[in-house]
Enzyme design. Sequence first.
Site: not given
Ligand SMILES: [Zn+2]
Ligand SMILES: [Zn+2]
Length: 450
Positions: A110, A177
């Site tokens: 991401d 994440e």
């Molecule tokens: Zn980050």
């Molecule tokens: Zn990262």
Amino acid sequence: MRRFGAMLPLVLLFCFSSLVYSQKQTTLSASLIKEIQSRANQEYASLDQLYKHLHANPELSFHEEKTAERIATELEKAGFTVARNVGGYGIVGILKNGSGPTVLVRTDLDALPITENTSLEYASRVRVKDDQGNVVGVMHACGHDVHMSAFVGTARVLSQMKDKWRGTLVFIGQPAEERVGGAIAMLSDGLFTKFPRPDYCLAWHVAADLPAGSAGYCEGYALANVSSVDLTVRGVGGHGAYPHTTKDPIVIASQIVMALQTIVSREIKPIDAAVVTVGSIHGGTKHNIIPDEVHLQITVRSYLDSVHEQTIRAIERISKGIALSAGVPENRLPIMKVAGDYTPSTYNDPALVKRVAKSMQAMLGAEKVVQREPVMGAEDFGRYGRTSEKIPIAMFLLGTVADERVQQSVRDGVPLPSLHSSLFSPLPEPAIKTGVTAMTAAVLDLLSGK
Ligand SMILES: [Zn+2]
Ligand SMILES: [Zn+2]
């Protein structure tokens, strides 16, 4: 002096034996190192294109549909069997090659809601509506595009070198994440039960202040437990000219902010790390109105879970105590909420770190693999080591910045653009090549069966 003299032969013996031991530690021969290097070089032109494509086409957390598909396709082309939609847009690529250990390598997928301000030719111009309906720029400002490119390169090289290892590769692309939801989603969807259970989990994270071409390691706790705490300090509002008829939440909140700083300095054991930062304080509308409430947003960080719990309980106790001492009625005491985005600390297994650092040193040269201090940042990679299986995990840092820029920043005292900066721009070639060669060396060593 005499005592030191007597110890000297012992010290020398120890140094010598540890030298012999360290040389035996890695199973990577000079020819193997050469082969990894040349295969990574051969792949680079294609990885560079992949990197620039990913950089120009970032997707926000929980929306990594096209990114996941691209990485899944790349793994399939490299000979992996790929499962899609594991815990959202997560992907799991498996390459079995006889009996031996199972090694998991993780990349995240991401990007961040940041409008890119670099002048790179391949800069992102992507604008999307976020989950709240606001139009935001999207940028790979945390280097996950570097992670993905190095990950695909590592998958290709290991697949080409199947005659050099035995075991199973589990290559995962993890979504979300940045919003710390991806690792837990993949684990809940059976990452360690539906797929071969790893003996080791490895990952890179780029570093914005480490020269490209080098890598960093940290044994033990490397990244923090993080909780977001919202505190509503309630009082009894009224006219600013008649404070004696009110319970002023601005004064109470101010006392709370100061008192919270005594948690780390007076309550937590000095050798245990913790952070309490009040990042936001909002209350009131006008000069002469005492408001009903004030809102505080607090980040709490630690390495140990027990310290984390202790800190949160102390915030609750101190804020209640101060409100009571100000005469706030029982039904108007502060309300504390701990947000659901808790991230557990990342503990890098010391034995695994030592072993992998050795192979990375054999690959890159000892001076290019440096020890780094732990930080209070967060990553959900730590979750892979916190399941009941207790799998040893280790995250390594990947250098991204031209060495001259690092030196200049040290000379001038001007910090380089950090991760999450709209100006963060890694140097792709040395960073990705190092990501491929060092990770390939690490995995080959772990799969060597010795
Ligand atoms: Zn980050
Ligand atoms: Zn990262």
